[in-house]
Design a protein around this motif. Structure first.
Motif, PDB file in Angstrom:
ATOM      1  N   THR A  36       3.911  -0.147   4.376  1.00  0.00           N
ATOM      2  CA  THR A  36       4.745  -1.324   4.630  1.00  0.00           C
ATOM      3  C   THR A  36       4.182  -2.144   5.774  1.00  0.00           C
ATOM      4  O   THR A  36       4.138  -3.383   5.720  1.00  0.00           O
ATOM      5  CB  THR A  36       6.187  -0.901   4.951  1.00  0.00           C
ATOM      6  N   ALA A  37       3.740  -1.460   6.824  1.00  0.00           N
ATOM      7  CA  ALA A  37       3.149  -2.167   7.963  1.00  0.00           C
ATOM      8  C   ALA A  37       1.902  -2.935   7.539  1.00  0.00           C
ATOM      9  O   ALA A  37       1.695  -4.086   7.946  1.00  0.00           O
ATOM     10  CB  ALA A  37       2.816  -1.173   9.072  1.00  0.00           C
ATOM     11  N   LEU A  38       1.067  -2.314   6.719  1.00  0.00           N
ATOM     12  CA  LEU A  38      -0.157  -2.981   6.261  1.00  0.00           C
ATOM     13  C   LEU A  38       0.150  -4.154   5.331  1.00  0.00           C
ATOM     14  O   LEU A  38      -0.539  -5.181   5.367  1.00  0.00           O
ATOM     15  CB  LEU A  38      -1.057  -1.964   5.560  1.00  0.00           C
ATOM     16  N   ASP A  39       1.173  -4.006   4.512  1.00  0.00           N
ATOM     17  CA  ASP A  39       1.562  -5.096   3.611  1.00  0.00           C
ATOM     18  C   ASP A  39       2.031  -6.328   4.376  1.00  0.00           C
ATOM     19  O   ASP A  39       1.982  -7.449   3.853  1.00  0.00           O
ATOM     20  CB  ASP A  39       2.683  -4.629   2.677  1.00  0.00           C
ATOM     21  N   ASN A  40       2.527  -6.105   5.607  1.00  0.00           N
ATOM     22  CA  ASN A  40       3.097  -7.199   6.408  1.00  0.00           C
ATOM     23  C   ASN A  40       2.470  -7.214   7.799  1.00  0.00           C
ATOM     24  O   ASN A  40       3.156  -7.427   8.799  1.00  0.00           O
ATOM     25  CB  ASN A  40       4.619  -7.027   6.508  1.00  0.00           C
ATOM     26  N   TRP A  41       1.169  -6.985   7.857  1.00  0.00           N
ATOM     27  CA  TRP A  41       0.498  -6.717   9.121  1.00  0.00           C
ATOM     28  C   TRP A  41       0.649  -7.853  10.133  1.00  0.00           C
ATOM     29  O   TRP A  41       0.929  -7.620  11.310  1.00  0.00           O
ATOM     30  CB  TRP A  41      -0.979  -6.418   8.883  1.00  0.00           C
ATOM     31  N   ASP A 147      -6.577  -4.936   5.220  1.00  0.00           N
ATOM     32  CA  ASP A 147      -5.428  -5.689   4.720  1.00  0.00           C
ATOM     33  C   ASP A 147      -5.835  -6.330   3.395  1.00  0.00           C
ATOM     34  O   ASP A 147      -6.861  -5.952   2.804  1.00  0.00           O
ATOM     35  CB  ASP A 147      -4.977  -6.729   5.754  1.00  0.00           C
ATOM     36  N   ASP A 148      -5.055  -7.276   2.900  1.00  0.00           N
ATOM     37  CA  ASP A 148      -5.415  -7.978   1.665  1.00  0.00           C
ATOM     38  C   ASP A 148      -6.696  -8.784   1.889  1.00  0.00           C
ATOM     39  O   ASP A 148      -6.830  -9.484   2.903  1.00  0.00           O
ATOM     40  CB  ASP A 148      -4.292  -8.928   1.244  1.00  0.00           C
ATOM     41  N   ILE A 162     -10.514  -5.504   8.767  1.00  0.00           N
ATOM     42  CA  ILE A 162     -10.441  -4.086   9.137  1.00  0.00           C
ATOM     43  C   ILE A 162      -9.318  -3.931  10.151  1.00  0.00           C
ATOM     44  O   ILE A 162      -9.412  -4.393  11.291  1.00  0.00           O
ATOM     45  CB  ILE A 162     -11.778  -3.590   9.709  1.00  0.00           C
ATOM     46  N   LYS A 163      -8.236  -3.282   9.757  1.00  0.00           N
ATOM     47  CA  LYS A 163      -7.058  -3.172  10.606  1.00  0.00           C
ATOM     48  C   LYS A 163      -6.952  -1.818  11.300  1.00  0.00           C
ATOM     49  O   LYS A 163      -6.481  -1.732  12.434  1.00  0.00           O
ATOM     50  CB  LYS A 163      -5.790  -3.433   9.785  1.00  0.00           C
ATOM     51  N   SER A 255      -6.431  -4.960  -2.197  1.00  0.00           N
ATOM     52  CA  SER A 255      -5.060  -4.879  -1.699  1.00  0.00           C
ATOM     53  C   SER A 255      -4.979  -4.201  -0.331  1.00  0.00           C
ATOM     54  O   SER A 255      -5.788  -3.318  -0.010  1.00  0.00           O
ATOM     55  CB  SER A 255      -4.186  -4.092  -2.683  1.00  0.00           C
ATOM     56  N   ALA A 256      -3.996  -4.610   0.447  1.00  0.00           N
ATOM     57  CA  ALA A 256      -3.734  -3.987   1.741  1.00  0.00           C
ATOM     58  C   ALA A 256      -3.524  -2.483   1.559  1.00  0.00           C
ATOM     59  O   ALA A 256      -2.863  -2.050   0.624  1.00  0.00           O
ATOM     60  CB  ALA A 256      -2.511  -4.614   2.383  1.00  0.00           C
TER      61      ALA A 256
END
Length: 328
Positions: A36-41, A147-148, A162-163, A255-256
């Motif tokens: 969820t965090a990565l989807d909305n980073w 991420d995306d 790169i997160k 995708s993220a």
């Protein structure tokens, strides 16, 4: 920032871990899971970072002792796990031992396969092995989480995608590999579930040791409590992470939550040891005509860890024991 996932359901429960890996705090009010965090980073990372700083400054009353044994892999399952082979000298060595020539393109175009991602092993979980004759091996690696990304992302653009970063034990069943590759369709049964470090970190946690798309620190491996190797991850990395990420995105949107591995860390300087049994066995074959180091069997233990220049663990330790698989 350092993030982890407590074992909880299929996708874990997101927590924030202190820089020294001593304490943690719940983060589920910000994001229930790391995915969820990565989807909305862009919107959630600043909130997670603020709580991370408060945790390190001991300004939170609801923190608790961090225990990696309670953790799943940071992403307990992922939409995509792809593993490269960025240390081409490792590939060259393995092929040399079996008298196989190596195409020149191996030095210019990354090798990569898509692995099992619907369930990873926790950093302290056992490696369940159904048959010791399969040749169980560890492979110590580094991985990034993106991420995306749009199709056609370039190496220059890849760094911003790169997160997070993790360590990897890419478990391999070596004796199943030759027959699978001979079919010309790649790995499948020979690549079971991988394990990742207890903690995923943002690249800034590596300070000056993260540069040019590489981690310039040794990756330490112990087998049955004895040092097996500590090659420097920044040395002899033919393709950096920016190039690996761009390779994944060349023909598709990404995708993220996509995890991209470096492949087995390896140095030309063999005094640094190895990050997998296969490499050591190949050196023995080249030198002596036969391998003397066995693959892992029941009761064998592997530990994978990376330390900063002060000797402090960065990602926590992957620590696993090989056990017989008992079908339930």
């Amino acid at each position: 920032m350092k993030l982890a996932s407590l074992k909880h359901g299929r996708d874990g429960k997101l927590i924030i871990v202190s820089r020294d890996l001593s304490f943690a705090v719940d983060a589920t009010d910000i994001a229930p899971t790391l995915q969820t965090a990565l989807d909305n980073w862009d919107s959630l990372a600043p909130q997670l970072e603020a709580r991370y700083q408060a945790l390190n400054e001991k300004n939170l009353d609801n923190h608790f002792a961090f225990d990696p044994a309670d953790c799943a892999s940071p992403l307990p399952r992922a939409y995509q796990w792809v593993d490269g082979s960025a240390y081409v000298n490792h590939v060259e060595l393995v092929r040399k031992a079996r008298n196989a020539t190596m195409p020149e393109t191996f030095w210019t175009d990354p090798l990569m396969y898509q692995g099992m991602s619907d369930g990873f092993i926790g950093p302290k979980d056992d490696i369940e092995l159904a048959d010791p004759s399969w040749g169980c091996d560890f492979e110590a690696e580094i991985a990034v989480i993106t991420d995306d990304m749009p199709m056609g992302t370039t190496p220059e653009e890849a760094s911003s995608h790169i997160k997070l970063m993790m360590l990897v034990n890419d478990v391999s069943l070596r004796n199943l590999i030759p027959a699978e590759l001979a079919k010309g369709f790649g790995f499948f049964q020979s690549k079971p579930a991988s394990a990742f470090s207890p903690v995923a970190i943002t690249p800034d946690e590596l300070t000056d040791n993260w540069k040019d798309g590489k981690v310039h620190l040794p990756l330490t491996v112990h087998l049955n409590d004895e040092t097996f190797g500590a090659p420097d991850a920044g040395v002899d990395m033919t393709f950096n992470f920016h190039q690996l990420v761009a390779h994944v995105a060349r023909s598709r949107h990404v995708s993220a939550g996509t995890i991209i591995g470096s492949g087995t860390v390896s140095n030309v300087d063999r005094s640094k040891g190895s990050c997998c049994l296969a490499e050591k066995r190949m050196l023995e074959i080249i030198e002596n005509g036969a391998a003397s180091t066995p693959f892992m069997t029941y009761g064998d233990r592997v530990a994978i860890e990376m330390f900063d220049t002060n000797g402090t663990s960065i990602f926590g330790k992957i620590e696993q024991t090989v056990v017989p698989y008992a079908k339930k």
